[in-house]
Design a protein around this motif. Structure first.
Motif, PDB file in Angstrom:
ATOM      1  N   VAL A 209      30.109  46.613  36.775  1.00 48.36           N
ATOM      2  CA  VAL A 209      29.365  46.507  35.493  1.00 48.36           C
ATOM      3  C   VAL A 209      30.343  45.960  34.476  1.00 48.36           C
ATOM      4  CG1 VAL A 209      28.238  47.825  33.807  1.00 48.36           C
ATOM      5  CG2 VAL A 209      27.789  48.498  36.179  1.00 48.36           C
ATOM      6  N   MET A 210      31.762  46.427  34.551  1.00 53.17           N
ATOM      7  CA  MET A 210      32.624  46.114  33.494  1.00 53.17           C
ATOM      8  C   MET A 210      33.113  44.635  34.033  1.00 53.17           C
ATOM      9  SD  MET A 210      34.386  49.287  32.062  1.00 53.17           S
ATOM     10  CE  MET A 210      34.856  50.057  33.767  1.00 53.17           C
ATOM     11  N   GLY A 211      32.734  44.224  35.084  1.00 52.62           N
ATOM     12  CA  GLY A 211      33.429  42.700  35.604  1.00 52.62           C
ATOM     13  C   GLY A 211      34.905  42.873  35.668  1.00 52.62           C
ATOM     14  N   LEU A 212      35.502  43.933  36.293  1.00 48.33           N
ATOM     15  CA  LEU A 212      36.795  44.158  36.531  1.00 48.33           C
ATOM     16  C   LEU A 212      37.140  43.455  37.683  1.00 48.33           C
ATOM     17  CD1 LEU A 212      37.492  47.949  35.423  1.00 48.33           C
ATOM     18  CD2 LEU A 212      37.636  45.797  34.115  1.00 48.33           C
ATOM     19  N   VAL A 213      37.586  42.124  37.563  1.00 51.59           N
ATOM     20  CA  VAL A 213      38.178  41.247  38.709  1.00 51.59           C
ATOM     21  C   VAL A 213      39.730  41.649  38.699  1.00 51.59           C
ATOM     22  CG1 VAL A 213      38.217  38.858  39.610  1.00 51.59           C
ATOM     23  CG2 VAL A 213      36.278  39.730  38.238  1.00 51.59           C
ATOM     24  N   PRO A 214      40.421  41.620  39.767  1.00 51.06           N
ATOM     25  CA  PRO A 214      39.806  41.884  41.273  1.00 51.06           C
ATOM     26  C   PRO A 214      39.505  43.341  41.628  1.00 51.06           C
ATOM     27  CG  PRO A 214      42.073  41.832  41.414  1.00 51.06           C
ATOM     28  CD  PRO A 214      41.837  41.762  39.920  1.00 51.06           C
ATOM     29  N   TRP A 215      39.411  44.076  40.581  1.00 50.56           N
ATOM     30  CA  TRP A 215      39.202  45.602  40.990  1.00 50.56           C
ATOM     31  C   TRP A 215      38.089  45.908  41.917  1.00 50.56           C
ATOM     32  CZ3 TRP A 215      43.757  47.186  41.837  1.00 50.56           C
ATOM     33  CH2 TRP A 215      44.841  46.704  41.055  1.00 50.56           C
ATOM     34  N   ARG A 216      37.002  45.227  41.397  1.00 55.05           N
ATOM     35  CA  ARG A 216      35.910  45.696  42.136  1.00 55.05           C
ATOM     36  C   ARG A 216      35.671  45.190  43.749  1.00 55.05           C
ATOM     37  NH1 ARG A 216      31.410  41.876  43.082  1.00 55.05           N
ATOM     38  NH2 ARG A 216      32.026  39.966  42.461  1.00 55.05           N
ATOM     39  N   SER A 217      36.518  43.903  43.833  1.00 50.88           N
ATOM     40  CA  SER A 217      36.789  43.904  45.212  1.00 50.88           C
ATOM     41  C   SER A 217      37.537  44.592  45.966  1.00 50.88           C
ATOM     42  CB  SER A 217      37.138  42.203  45.178  1.00 50.88           C
ATOM     43  OG  SER A 217      36.251  41.036  44.727  1.00 50.88           O
ATOM     44  N   VAL A 218      38.549  45.218  45.287  1.00 44.30           N
ATOM     45  CA  VAL A 218      39.501  45.809  46.036  1.00 44.30           C
ATOM     46  C   VAL A 218      38.737  47.226  46.345  1.00 44.30           C
ATOM     47  CG1 VAL A 218      41.488  47.456  45.681  1.00 44.30           C
ATOM     48  CG2 VAL A 218      41.698  45.113  44.900  1.00 44.30           C
ATOM     49  N   LEU A 219      38.046  47.749  45.541  1.00 40.78           N
ATOM     50  CA  LEU A 219      37.342  48.930  45.750  1.00 40.78           C
ATOM     51  C   LEU A 219      35.984  48.530  46.709  1.00 40.78           C
ATOM     52  CD1 LEU A 219      36.625  50.064  41.880  1.00 40.78           C
ATOM     53  CD2 LEU A 219      38.071  51.270  43.742  1.00 40.78           C
ATOM     54  N   PHE A 220      35.359  47.723  46.787  1.00 36.97           N
ATOM     55  CA  PHE A 220      34.621  47.253  48.025  1.00 36.97           C
ATOM     56  C   PHE A 220      35.482  47.396  49.238  1.00 36.97           C
ATOM     57  CE2 PHE A 220      32.799  44.378  51.105  1.00 36.97           C
ATOM     58  CZ  PHE A 220      31.718  44.964  51.180  1.00 36.97           C
TER      59      PHE A 220
END
Length: 131
Positions: free
Chosen positions: A104-115
């Protein structure tokens, strides 16, 4: 209840909670006239960036949740429950819990890391079930 089943319940509750928040924002933005309709036509205006991202995070969780369900069922059916599979199950839940706000916050690359953390946790469980 095993740790893996408890984690699965929490993952499902996270999905329901995300749906609830999404529904609130979508209703505020699109109005109940559209959200309660059969949705044959596109809405008059688009969702905000926040709500659109929340919708994509919600939809993405279904993809990960399907594999996680398979992993939990495989571990439970094989009787290969262990500290490793319990840790992996909870790692999945924590990663998905963090993934929603990161998306939701558009945290790149963290959303991909969490995925990736969630996917790796699922793979650990699937491989553990095969042993």
């Amino acid at each position: 209840m095993s740790a893996e089943i408890a984690a699965l319940v929490c993952a499902a509750l996270l999905q329901i909670g995300t749906l609830f928040v999404l529904a609130v924002f979508a209703n505020m933005e699109l109005g109940s006239r559209w959200t309660m309709s059969p949705r044959d036509l596109a809405p008059e205006h688009q969702l905000s960036r926040f709500t659109a991202r929340l919708k994509r995070a919600y939809e993405n969780h279904f993809e990960g949740l399907a594999l996680f369900i398979a992993a939990v069922v495989a571990v439970e059916a094989s009787g290969e429950n262990s500290a490793v599979t319990a840790l992996a199950a909870w790692a999945y839940v924590i990663a998905r819990l963090a993934y929603v706000p990161a998306y939701v916050m558009g945290l790149v690359p963290w959303r991909s890391v969490l995925f990736g953390v969630g996917l790796m946790a699922t793979l650990v469980m699937l491989f553990a079930a095969l042993i």
